[in-house]
Structure formats: C-alpha cells, structure tokens
Write a protein that holds these residues in place. Structure first.
Motif, PDB file in Angstrom:
ATOM      1  N   SER A 105       0.853  -1.201   0.000  1.00 58.33           N
ATOM      2  CA  SER A 105       0.000   0.000   0.000  1.00 58.33           C
ATOM      3  C   SER A 105       0.879   1.237   0.000  1.00 58.33           C
ATOM      4  N   ILE A 106       0.280   2.346  -0.392  1.00 62.20           N
ATOM      5  CA  ILE A 106       0.968   3.625  -0.220  1.00 62.20           C
ATOM      6  C   ILE A 106       0.034   4.575   0.526  1.00 62.20           C
ATOM      7  N   GLY A 107       0.541   5.129   1.622  1.00 67.52           N
ATOM      8  CA  GLY A 107      -0.291   5.963   2.494  1.00 67.52           C
ATOM      9  C   GLY A 107       0.092   7.424   2.388  1.00 67.52           C
ATOM     10  N   MET A 108      -0.674   8.170   1.617  1.00 67.38           N
ATOM     11  CA  MET A 108      -0.437   9.615   1.496  1.00 67.38           C
ATOM     12  C   MET A 108      -1.582  10.392   2.145  1.00 67.38           C
ATOM     13  N   THR A 109      -2.831  10.067   1.740  1.00 63.51           N
ATOM     14  CA  THR A 109      -3.994  10.868   2.121  1.00 63.51           C
ATOM     15  C   THR A 109      -4.295  10.745   3.618  1.00 63.51           C
ATOM     16  N   GLU A 110      -4.712  11.862   4.198  1.00 64.44           N
ATOM     17  CA  GLU A 110      -5.087  11.898   5.622  1.00 64.44           C
ATOM     18  C   GLU A 110      -6.479  12.497   5.763  1.00 64.44           C
ATOM     19  N   THR A 158      -6.216  16.150   4.774  1.00 70.08           N
ATOM     20  CA  THR A 158      -5.630  16.606   3.506  1.00 70.08           C
ATOM     21  C   THR A 158      -5.457  15.459   2.509  1.00 70.08           C
ATOM     22  N   GLY A 159      -5.833  15.749   1.245  1.00 66.55           N
ATOM     23  CA  GLY A 159      -5.666  14.769   0.181  1.00 66.55           C
ATOM     24  C   GLY A 159      -4.957  15.406  -0.997  1.00 66.55           C
ATOM     25  N   SER A 160      -5.635  16.356  -1.649  1.00 65.85           N
ATOM     26  CA  SER A 160      -5.045  16.999  -2.825  1.00 65.85           C
ATOM     27  C   SER A 160      -3.777  17.777  -2.449  1.00 65.85           C
ATOM     28  N   ASP A 161      -3.793  18.400  -1.280  1.00 63.09           N
ATOM     29  CA  ASP A 161      -2.666  19.253  -0.872  1.00 63.09           C
ATOM     30  C   ASP A 161      -1.715  18.454   0.014  1.00 63.09           C
ATOM     31  N   VAL A 178      -6.027   7.783   5.545  1.00 63.89           N
ATOM     32  CA  VAL A 178      -7.380   7.362   5.203  1.00 63.89           C
ATOM     33  C   VAL A 178      -7.452   7.054   3.712  1.00 63.89           C
ATOM     34  N   TRP A 179      -8.426   6.235   3.322  1.00 64.51           N
ATOM     35  CA  TRP A 179      -8.630   5.861   1.919  1.00 64.51           C
ATOM     36  C   TRP A 179      -7.457   5.076   1.361  1.00 64.51           C
ATOM     37  N   ILE A 180      -6.845   4.215   2.157  1.00 61.21           N
ATOM     38  CA  ILE A 180      -5.633   3.566   1.656  1.00 61.21           C
ATOM     39  C   ILE A 180      -5.982   2.228   0.986  1.00 61.21           C
ATOM     40  N   THR A 181      -5.770   2.188  -0.333  1.00 60.23           N
ATOM     41  CA  THR A 181      -6.036   0.981  -1.112  1.00 60.23           C
ATOM     42  C   THR A 181      -5.123  -0.145  -0.622  1.00 60.23           C
ATOM     43  N   ASN A 182      -5.688  -1.334  -0.463  1.00 62.41           N
ATOM     44  CA  ASN A 182      -5.001  -2.522   0.079  1.00 62.41           C
ATOM     45  C   ASN A 182      -4.670  -2.377   1.562  1.00 62.41           C
ATOM     46  N   SER A 241      -9.841  16.019 -10.980  1.00 65.26           N
ATOM     47  CA  SER A 241      -9.832  16.673 -12.300  1.00 65.26           C
ATOM     48  C   SER A 241      -9.421  18.145 -12.196  1.00 65.26           C
ATOM     49  N   GLU A 242      -9.851  18.800 -11.123  1.00 70.97           N
ATOM     50  CA  GLU A 242      -9.520  20.227 -10.968  1.00 70.97           C
ATOM     51  C   GLU A 242      -8.013  20.405 -10.785  1.00 70.97           C
ATOM     52  N   VAL A 243      -7.397  19.493 -10.033  1.00 69.08           N
ATOM     53  CA  VAL A 243      -5.943  19.565  -9.812  1.00 69.08           C
ATOM     54  C   VAL A 243      -5.219  19.345 -11.149  1.00 69.08           C
TER      55      VAL A 243
HETATM   56  C1  LIG Z   1     -11.400   4.438  -3.461  1.00 69.54           C
HETATM   57  C2  LIG Z   1     -10.254   5.340  -3.115  1.00 69.54           C
HETATM   58  C3  LIG Z   1      -8.963   4.824  -3.075  1.00 69.54           C
HETATM   59  C4  LIG Z   1      -7.894   5.644  -2.691  1.00 69.54           C
HETATM   60  N1  LIG Z   1      -6.638   5.104  -2.581  1.00 69.54           N
HETATM   61  C5  LIG Z   1      -5.638   5.846  -2.021  1.00 69.54           C
HETATM   62  C6  LIG Z   1      -4.374   5.260  -1.699  1.00 69.54           C
HETATM   63  O1  LIG Z   1      -4.119   4.077  -1.957  1.00 69.54           O
HETATM   64  N2  LIG Z   1      -3.439   6.041  -1.096  1.00 69.54           N
HETATM   65  C7  LIG Z   1      -3.670   7.346  -0.792  1.00 69.54           C
HETATM   66  O2  LIG Z   1      -2.791   7.974  -0.230  1.00 69.54           O
HETATM   67  N3  LIG Z   1      -4.850   7.929  -1.108  1.00 69.54           N
HETATM   68  C8  LIG Z   1      -5.845   7.217  -1.688  1.00 69.54           C
HETATM   69  N4  LIG Z   1      -7.058   7.788  -1.968  1.00 69.54           N
HETATM   70  C9  LIG Z   1      -7.274   9.201  -1.649  1.00 69.54           C
HETATM   71  C10 LIG Z   1      -7.343  10.086  -2.872  1.00 69.54           C
HETATM   72  O3  LIG Z   1      -6.092  10.175  -3.487  1.00 69.54           O
HETATM   73  C11 LIG Z   1      -7.900  11.436  -2.387  1.00 69.54           C
HETATM   74  O4  LIG Z   1      -9.283  11.228  -2.101  1.00 69.54           O
HETATM   75  C12 LIG Z   1      -7.708  12.526  -3.416  1.00 69.54           C
HETATM   76  O5  LIG Z   1      -6.346  12.867  -3.505  1.00 69.54           O
HETATM   77  C13 LIG Z   1      -8.509  13.793  -3.038  1.00 69.54           C
HETATM   78  O6  LIG Z   1      -8.236  14.169  -1.722  1.00 69.54           O
HETATM   79  P1  LIG Z   1      -9.454  14.451  -0.709  1.00 69.54           P
HETATM   80  O7  LIG Z   1     -10.375  13.309  -0.745  1.00 69.54           O
HETATM   81  O8  LIG Z   1      -8.865  14.854   0.590  1.00 69.54           O
HETATM   82  O9  LIG Z   1     -10.210  15.687  -1.364  1.00 69.54           O
HETATM   83  P2  LIG Z   1      -9.815  17.236  -1.189  1.00 69.54           P
HETATM   84  O10 LIG Z   1      -8.359  17.412  -1.345  1.00 69.54           O
HETATM   85  O11 LIG Z   1     -10.472  17.714   0.050  1.00 69.54           O
HETATM   86  O12 LIG Z   1     -10.527  17.838  -2.468  1.00 69.54           O
HETATM   87  C14 LIG Z   1     -11.962  17.864  -2.567  1.00 69.54           C
HETATM   88  C15 LIG Z   1     -12.342  18.515  -3.867  1.00 69.54           C
HETATM   89  O13 LIG Z   1     -11.870  19.852  -3.883  1.00 69.54           O
HETATM   90  C16 LIG Z   1     -11.605  20.258  -5.202  1.00 69.54           C
HETATM   91  N5  LIG Z   1     -10.186  20.701  -5.323  1.00 69.54           N
HETATM   92  C17 LIG Z   1      -9.107  20.171  -4.700  1.00 69.54           C
HETATM   93  N6  LIG Z   1      -7.986  20.806  -5.074  1.00 69.54           N
HETATM   94  C18 LIG Z   1      -8.366  21.769  -5.956  1.00 69.54           C
HETATM   95  C19 LIG Z   1      -7.668  22.760  -6.711  1.00 69.54           C
HETATM   96  N7  LIG Z   1      -6.331  22.869  -6.639  1.00 69.54           N
HETATM   97  N8  LIG Z   1      -8.388  23.570  -7.527  1.00 69.54           N
HETATM   98  C20 LIG Z   1      -9.742  23.447  -7.605  1.00 69.54           C
HETATM   99  N9  LIG Z   1     -10.441  22.540  -6.911  1.00 69.54           N
HETATM  100  C21 LIG Z   1      -9.771  21.707  -6.101  1.00 69.54           C
HETATM  101  C22 LIG Z   1     -11.844  19.034  -6.101  1.00 69.54           C
HETATM  102  O14 LIG Z   1     -13.156  19.095  -6.611  1.00 69.54           O
HETATM  103  C23 LIG Z   1     -11.712  17.887  -5.116  1.00 69.54           C
HETATM  104  O15 LIG Z   1     -12.389  16.701  -5.551  1.00 69.54           O
HETATM  105  C24 LIG Z   1      -8.122   7.009  -2.393  1.00 69.54           C
HETATM  106  C25 LIG Z   1      -9.424   7.524  -2.465  1.00 69.54           C
HETATM  107  C26 LIG Z   1     -10.487   6.712  -2.796  1.00 69.54           C
HETATM  108  C27 LIG Z   1     -11.864   7.301  -2.801  1.00 69.54           C
END
Ligand SMILES: Cc1cc2nc3c(=O)[nH]c(=O)nc-3n(C[C@H](O)[C@H](O)[C@H](O)COP(=O)(O)OP(=O)(O)OC[C@H]3O[C@@H](n4cnc5c(N)ncnc54)[C@H](O)[C@@H]3O)c2cc1C
Length: 377
Positions: free
Chosen positions: A120-125, A128-131, A153-157, A366-368
């Motif tokens: 697995s790879i654990g990045m998302t918390e 914070t996910g996108s950032d 959170v959301w960690i595949t496998n 998609s926005e990122v």
């Molecule tokens: C089924 C599943 C499997 C996953 N597997 C993994 C995994 O194995 N490891 C792991 O680390 N993570 C995993 N993830 C996490 C995934 O990578 C994050 O959900 C994703 O990066 C988005 O982060 P967030 O959910 O915190 O959304 P946020 O960062 O809170 O973003 C929410 C929304 O805000 C908007 N947004 C964000 N940034 C911008 C921007 N710059 N400009 C405009 N709008 C923006 C977008 O619409 C975005 O969808 C998984 C998620 C799911 C649902």
C-alpha cells in the motif's frame, strides 16, 4: 489496429486472460461482499507472474515492461474486476525499486512479486488529500529509529497490506521539502488499521484507514533521502496517471462492446434498441471519442516504454483528465441504454458506472489536473 504490443505481450495476455476467467470472475461477487480479495488470490496471482510485472528478475519479478502492466490492467477490465493490483504492482513496487536501499529491495520486492505480502501507499489523511505537502503524520528520528505518529485514510489494500509506504513529515517546518517516505510492516507495534471502508463502489477493492501510534521502525526503512519524499511522489505520478488512463480507455472499449451487444439483442416497441437514431448517435459519438483517446493513450505508453520517465506531468494529466471524464460521461449513456437492467448489480455496466466515479477524484482530482495543464498555457 493497435501496434503497441509484441507477440510476446499477446502471449502473456492469453495467460492473464485465462487466469482472470478462472481465478477472478467466479469469485468476484463474494469478494465484493467481503470488501476485499483473499490473500490466497494474491499468492496465485504472484505464481502466475501477474504481479509487479516491471520488477527485474534479480528481485523476484517477471522482468517485463510497462506494457505487461497494461495487459494486466486491460484483462482485469474484461472480467469487470477492480482490485488493488495497480497500486501494489505499479506504485508500491516501483517506489521500492527506484528509491529503496539494496536491503529494502531484497527484503520486500521478492515477497511483493510472489504475492506473499500486499503493498500500500499511504499519502492521504483525514485533513488533507489533494494538498499533500500539508500532511500531519510525522516521523521523529530517535537514535537508529524513526517514531511515527499520525493517521491515513482511503488507503487501497490497507486492510490486507504487509507493507505500507507512509508519507511522513520528517521536518514539519519545511513544507514539501519536509516530506519523507518510510516503509512500515504489518505487525509493527502501534500500527493498526480499520475494517474495509464502506464505499459506494469498488466494493472488492480493500480500502482502509491506517493508524500510527508511536510506531518505531529502523531508520533504514527510509526510502531514498530524508526530505525528498514529495519529489519521489511527483516523479512517479506520471506513470500512475497513465495507468488510470489505460484502465479508463479499456473500460470504455469493453463497455461500448457490451452495450452494442445488449442494444442489438433487446427489442423495444418491436425494434432493437440500437435501431433508434438516438442510440446509434450516442454509440457512434462514444466510438469516435474512444478511438481518439486510445490513440493518445497508446502513444504515451509507447513513449513511456521507449524512455522510462519520459512522459511529462502535463501529458499524464491530460490523459487522466480526458479519459476519466469521458469514461464517466459515456458509462452513464451506456447505462441509460440498458434501461432498468443497467441499474442492476447483476449487469457489468451498473458496476462499471459506480466504480468509475472515483477516477475523477483519486490519483489527482480533475480540478488539480486542470491546474497542472494550465501552468503551460
Ligand atoms: C477508493 C479510493 C482509493 C484511494 N486510494 C488511495 C491510496 O491508496 N493512497 C492514498 O494515499 N490515497 C488514496 N485515496 C485518496 C485520494 O487520493 C484522495 O481522495 C484525493 O487525492 C482527493 O483528496 P481528498 O479526498 O482529501 O479531497 P480534497 O483534497 O479535500 O478535495 C476535494 C475537492 O476539492 C476540489 N479541489 C481540490 N484541489 C483543488 C484545486 N487545486 N483547484 C480546484 N479545486 C480543487 C476538487 O473538486 C476535489 O475533488 C483514495 C481515495 C479513494 C476514494
């Protein structure tokens, strides 16, 4: 006609196809109910050379190239399966291969290739996910160890993983330059995980929360250099996004084929559904988009094989953005043409439709991706 694959890749495809028909298709509905696939399945996949296809033989891998990984992805689509194999094979093992010390490679890669452990790879918390540079999980150096605290959170496998590569802050004041990647093994005191998360789709793909409570690991579990984790994540993202684009394109092709078959067979008002101009136009439009998409994605795959790491972040972002947006748009149209049966979990289209939704969010929303593309306007 695709020219991407050699006859050797096509032979491999035949083996993978037989494996998927035999070892995945009959069991998949049970795995969806359980929320994960059994570890025994992973060992069988390892035995059949389906895991970590690009890892060299010296580390127990099949020694293939990126196109072998594409074959596995495409054949999984054919049986409607969405498992965590791309994360295990095309994300976790390449991080270890490219940035792990010789000792880490010897320790983990042969077992990952054999399916003895799952990666697995654990990045998302939760916060914070996108950032990603704002993660809060941190690792503090203590003698020859790191002590890790935090949550993912959301960690595949995550539910079944034997090793997770954890993105941690080793210097909380340094922003992106303070991120490091550290391997944590199953069974390490203080490391725990949730049950599989209750998702709307990807039901057989195990996804879990991970908890790190004073988890002590040897400092030698660090991948590469301290503070370079963010750079490593960015370097690998292009391949990860290309894999998602490959899967999305294959899903569109497969579901177009299924929908043509269904709308040809089923009669409404005395005529096959495909006889309506609306149906033909929807399917023709989808075919045109998918054909264009296939051409771009295959071109990037060829470029990636010729020069590993050669595709740009912009190209990968464009491929993921367009493929996932088009997939979501047309799977919805295909489901519509199936009528009520499209809404049944018994039909592949309904499952493909709900599974597809996450592709516009995970691996870069998609926005990122638009933000990345807009930097080069
Ligand atoms: C089924 C599943 C499997 C996953 N597997 C993994 C995994 O194995 N490891 C792991 O680390 N993570 C995993 N993830 C996490 C995934 O990578 C994050 O959900 C994703 O990066 C988005 O982060 P967030 O959910 O915190 O959304 P946020 O960062 O809170 O973003 C929410 C929304 O805000 C908007 N947004 C964000 N940034 C911008 C921007 N710059 N400009 C405009 N709008 C923006 C977008 O619409 C975005 O969808 C998984 C998620 C799911 C649902």
């Amino acid at each position: 006609m695709r020219t991407l694959f050699s006859s050797e890749h096509e032979q491999f495809r035949e083996q993978v196809r037989r494996f998927c028909e035999r070892e995945i298709k009959p069991h998949y509905r049970d795995w969806e109910k359980a929320g994960h696939s059994p570890r025994e399945f992973w060992r069988k996949a390892g035995e059949h050379g389906m895991l970590c296809t690009t890892i060299p033989t010296e580390y127990g891998g099949p020694g293939g190239d990126f196109l072998h990984a594409c074959v596995v992805t495409e054949e999984m689509v054919r049986v409607g399966a969405n498992l965590g194999i791309p994360v295990h094979s095309d994300m976790v093992s390449p991080y270890l291969l490219h940035y792990g010390s010789e000792a880490l490679k010897q320790k983990f890669l042969p077992r990952l290739c054999a399916g003895e452990i799952i990666g697995s790879i654990g990045m998302t918390e939760p916060g914070t996910g996108s950032d990603l540079k704002n993660i809060r999980t941190h690792a503090v150096r203590d003698g020859d160890d790191y002590v890790i605290n935090g949550q993912k959170v959301w960690i595949t496998n995550g539910f079944n993983c034997g090793v997770v590569l954890v993105a941690c802050k080793t210097d909380p004041a340094a922003g992106a330059k303070g991120v490091s990647l550290i391997a944590v093994e199953e069974g390490t005191p203080g490391f725990s995980r949730s049950q599989p998360m209750d998702k709307i789709g990807l039901k057989a793909q195990d996804t879990a929360e991970l908890f790190f409570d004073n988890v002590r690991v040897p400092a030698s579990n660090l991948l590469g250099e301290e503070g370079r984790g963010f750079v490593y994540l960015m370097q690998q993202l292009a391949q990860e996004r290309l894999v998602i684009a490959m899967r999305s394109t294959a899903t569109l092709e497969h579901q177009l084929e299924q929908t043509i078959r269904y709308t040809t067979d089923r009669k409404v008002f005395g005529n096959p559904i495909i006889g309506f101009q609306n149906s033909k136009f929807k399917l023709a439009e989808a075919k045109a988009y998918i054909t264009m998409l296939r051409s771009y994605v295959d071109q990037l795959a060829a470029q990636h094989v010729a020069t590993p790491g050669g595709i740009t972040s912009e190209q990968a972002a464009m491929a993921k953005l367009v493929s996932t947006e088009i997939m979501n748009r047309y799977l919805d149209e295909f489901l519509q043409l199936h009528g009520g049966y499209g809404y049944s979990a018994e039909y592949e289209i309904g499952r493909a439709w709900v599974d597809a939704r996450v592709s516009r969010i995970a691996g870069g929303a998609s926005e990122v991706l638009k933000d990345i593309i807009s930097r080069n306007l």
